[in-house]
Design a protein around this motif. Structure first.
Motif, PDB file in Angstrom:
ATOM      1  N   ILE B 220       0.871  -1.188   0.000  1.00  0.00           N
ATOM      2  CA  ILE B 220       0.000   0.000   0.000  1.00  0.00           C
ATOM      3  C   ILE B 220       0.900   1.228   0.000  1.00  0.00           C
ATOM      4  O   ILE B 220       1.700   1.417   0.915  1.00  0.00           O
ATOM      5  N   GLY B 221       0.769   2.017  -1.041  1.00  0.00           N
ATOM      6  CA  GLY B 221       1.569   3.240  -1.100  1.00  0.00           C
ATOM      7  C   GLY B 221       2.931   2.991  -1.703  1.00  0.00           C
ATOM      8  O   GLY B 221       3.814   2.428  -1.063  1.00  0.00           O
ATOM      9  N   ASN B 241      -4.011  19.796  -2.984  1.00  0.00           N
ATOM     10  CA  ASN B 241      -5.383  19.284  -2.944  1.00  0.00           C
ATOM     11  C   ASN B 241      -5.534  17.930  -3.638  1.00  0.00           C
ATOM     12  O   ASN B 241      -6.629  17.392  -3.704  1.00  0.00           O
ATOM     13  N   VAL B 242      -4.453  17.343  -4.157  1.00  0.00           N
ATOM     14  CA  VAL B 242      -4.496  16.044  -4.839  1.00  0.00           C
ATOM     15  C   VAL B 242      -3.532  15.078  -4.159  1.00  0.00           C
ATOM     16  O   VAL B 242      -2.329  15.352  -4.065  1.00  0.00           O
ATOM     17  N   TYR B 243      -4.107  13.981  -3.663  1.00  0.00           N
ATOM     18  CA  TYR B 243      -3.297  12.947  -3.001  1.00  0.00           C
ATOM     19  C   TYR B 243      -3.508  11.634  -3.735  1.00  0.00           C
ATOM     20  O   TYR B 243      -4.647  11.275  -4.038  1.00  0.00           O
ATOM     21  N   THR B 244      -2.435  10.880  -4.010  1.00  0.00           N
ATOM     22  CA  THR B 244      -2.564   9.595  -4.709  1.00  0.00           C
ATOM     23  C   THR B 244      -1.972   8.473  -3.869  1.00  0.00           C
ATOM     24  O   THR B 244      -1.057   8.677  -3.082  1.00  0.00           O
ATOM     25  N   LEU B 245      -2.539   7.294  -4.109  1.00  0.00           N
ATOM     26  CA  LEU B 245      -2.082   6.099  -3.394  1.00  0.00           C
ATOM     27  C   LEU B 245      -2.111   4.920  -4.359  1.00  0.00           C
ATOM     28  O   LEU B 245      -3.145   4.624  -4.959  1.00  0.00           O
ATOM     29  N   TRP B 246      -0.976   4.252  -4.494  1.00  0.00           N
ATOM     30  CA  TRP B 246      -0.890   3.096  -5.402  1.00  0.00           C
ATOM     31  C   TRP B 246      -0.807   1.826  -4.553  1.00  0.00           C
ATOM     32  O   TRP B 246       0.038   1.720  -3.675  1.00  0.00           O
ATOM     33  N   CYS B 247      -1.721   0.912  -4.875  1.00  0.00           N
ATOM     34  CA  CYS B 247      -1.734  -0.372  -4.152  1.00  0.00           C
ATOM     35  C   CYS B 247      -1.591  -1.478  -5.186  1.00  0.00           C
ATOM     36  O   CYS B 247      -2.178  -1.410  -6.264  1.00  0.00           O
TER      37      CYS B 247
END
Lengths: 105, 515
Positions: B220-221, B241-247
């Motif tokens: 995660i992340g 204002n933009v947050y991303t998370l790669w799983c």
């Protein structure tokens, strides 16, 4: 425990790395770029034509550009735009210490 | 009075003659008078000293001593004259232009009227003293250059220099500058507040969804930059204002990108725009499937306003899908359905999903499931001759409740929708279309690919045609510039032969076809 093992959907061997989005492509939000350019134009106008309101607008534009900037963007550009706008304000006041007059006066 | 004194002072002698007293009485009186005179003289001189002091202070007018007695006029006049002379000497130093005044005051010593004397000081031209202004009277006298005269007639033209308002002396006039600085201050404060709020919302989402993510994914992340694939467990901050998370690391799934597109709370202008036109924070979940895990179909359901935009932006929706009625699935009217294969749609929109769509009608913006997903097409690339890079994907767009005035508790309420995501992912992974539907889908894709090829071919042809035209034009220009008529004629002959051959070849082909 066996049910947990059956239901386990995790596959540690099938991990794919994250590929960051291409920053060179025009993003969906062009605000910081436009504001940066506008700020520079206002700064130059304020410096060359000694217009105080132009210099102040430049400061505002660079502030807005900084607020909307993406993390992947170079901070040097935003900082240089900011410095230019500050110098425009300072120069216009050094050359003419009079206060600004509003357009209706 | 003695005869010597009488000679000296004829006035006094005359006055003394009037007094008709016996001699002895006269003598005693005279002695008495002498003694009194001494005292009086002293007193008078004191008084005159006082007057002198006043004159030195700037007073032009000085009261001559009152004439107590005509007998003492001689002393009085003498003293007055002296005082006047002293006063005028003082004045002369201060007012050299009024040199006339000395003469005037001396001339007017008999006149006890103060006002006249004062006037005399002011007035320069007097009938009595005309001879002083007479040019013939004096040598080298220039009437025009009299210094005293110029001042009274000409009002000097005073030019008050414009002193620039200095910053330190007058703060009040800089009110506009103060306003500007205040505005900047307000903007900066809002920036800090907005940035903090957005950060808190992201943090809240992470803490509430961590458990479900850890159940489903191996990592995660991931920022994609580190050498090892190690889950950071935190968002990547793309902007304020933009947050991303790669799983990643799940069956059927290549990876999942969660994008928190929050409102621009850090930008004051955006805040004001949001006040006028309310908008919501959005969570976009993009699940990229494995190439083999998903069957070929294209599907999209979403709010009507958004669907119009999606149809324009997403090329796969425009190419493969058709509008279908939502009533068949008992869905709310606000939704619009675009589907390619009805069978796939009915499998996807089962009871559970329909229940979710009904319950979270406001929060579900759209659900886009497609094996030909390529992302929004660039507005600059209108004529796409090349097939875009496609990946089988599921895209979910959710609106956070609160319409801008979001609290962290609202973000926690998004957890059921994340469960919906995993449910759909599993369903699509297991989905198997019937043979004929699969063929239909493949036919559609082949048609689309052909269309792209044709477009590419026509573009190439156009380019070739343009090149040929350009070549001809250059050759013609060259020939035109050629001065030798012989060469020009030869070239023209060659061109005409070429044209004839082409025409013959065409007619031959026509004949063969006809046969």
């Amino acid at each position: 425990m066996s049910t947990a093992a059956i239901n386990d959907v995790k596959r540690p061997n099938k991990i794919h790395r994250y590929k960051p989005k291409d920053s060179s492509a025009p993003g969906d939000d062009p605000t910081p770029d436009y504001m940066n350019l506008l700020g520079m134009i206002f700064s130059m106008c304020g410096l060359m034509m000694k217009l105080k309101w132009c210099a102040w607008c430049a400061v505002y534009c660079s502030f807005i550009s900084f607020a909307n900037s993406r993390a992947s963007e170079d901070t040097k550009q935003t900082l240089s735009s900011f410095m230019l706008s500050i110098s425009a304000v300072v120069m216009s006041y050094l050359q003419n210490p009079q206060p600004m007059t509003p357009p209706w006066q | 009075m003695s005869p010597a004194e009488a000679r000296l002072n004829p006035i006094a002698s005359r006055s003394s003659q009037r007094i008709l007293f016996p001699r002895r009485l006269r003598r005693t009186c005279f002695h008495l008078i002498q003694r009194v005179n001494m005292k009086l003289t002293l007193a008078l001189s004191l008084v005159l000293l006082v007057f002198l002091c006043q004159n030195v202070g700037g007073k032009k007018s000085h009261k001559p001593a009152d004439l107590d007695d005509n007998e003492f006029a001689e002393f009085e006049d003498f003293d007055d004259e002296g005082a006047e002379q002293e006063a005028t000497v003082e004045e002369e130093a201060d007012f050299p232009s009024e040199s006339d005044d000395i003469v005037k005051t001396q001339a007017k010593k008999d006149d006890d009227n103060e006002e006249e004397e004062d006037e005399g000081v002011v007035e320069n031209d007097d009938d009595e003293f005309e001879h002083f202004t007479d040019e013939d009277e004096f040598e080298g006298f220039d009437k025009e250059s009299r210094p005293g005269k110029g001042k009274s007639h000409e009002v000097p033209d005073l030019k008050i220099a414009k002193v620039p308002i200095h910053l330190r002396t007058n703060w009040d006039s800089f009110y506009l500058e103060m306003l500007m600085l205040a505005g900047l201050g307000v903007y900066f404060l809002n920036f800090l507040a907005g940035k903090t709020k957005n950060g808190k919302l992201a943090q809240a989402w992470m803490s509430s969804h961590r458990s479900i993510l850890e159940e489903n994914f191996a990592i995660i992340g991931d920022d994609g930059l580190s050498k090892e694939a190690k889950g950071t467990g935190v968002f990547n901050k793309e902007s304020e204002n933009v947050y991303t998370l790669w799983c990643s690391g799940r069956t059927c799934v290549e990876g999942m990108l969660v994008e928190l597109r929050l409102l621009k709370r850090q930008d004051l202008i955006n805040v004001m725009t949001t006040i006028m036109k309310p908008a919501s924070d959005q969570i976009i979940v993009k699940v990229t499937m494995d190439a083999s895990s998903m069957d070929k179909f294209c599907f999209c359901i979403g709010q009507k306003k958004v669907m119009a935009k999606l149809l324009k932006e997403q090329p796969d929706l425009g190419q493969f899908t058709e509008k279908k009625a939502v009533e068949n699935y008992n869905l709310p009217e606000s939704f619009q359905l675009q589907s390619e294969i009805g069978e796939a749609t009915s499998i996807v929109l089962d009871k559970k999903v329909c229940a979710y769509l009904e319950k979270y009608e406001q929060q579900i913006e759209y659900i886009h499931i497609s094996d030909q997903y390529s992302g929004a097409k660039s507005q600059y690339d209108e004529n796409q001759s090349k097939m875009p890079d496609v990946r089988p994907s599921l895209v979910f767009c959710f609106n956070v409740p609160g319409k801008g005035k979001t609290k962290t508790s609202d973000v926690d309420g998004m957890l059921p929708l994340m469960k919906l995501v995993f449910y759909c992912v599993d369903k699509v992974g297991r989905l198997a279309l019937s043979k004929e539907k699969r063929l239909k889908a493949e036919k559609n894709r082949a048609k689309a690919a052909e269309g792209y090829l044709k477009a590419a071919h026509s573009q190439l042809q156009e380019a070739a045609q343009l090149r040929r035209e350009e070549k001809r034009r250059l050759a013609k220009e060259k020939i035109m510039n050629e001065e030798d008529p012989e060469k020009a004629r030869k070239w023209e002959e060659r061109e005409s032969k070429r044209d004839m051959k082409k025409k013959q070849a065409k007619t031959k082909m026509m004949k063969v076809k006809g046969m």
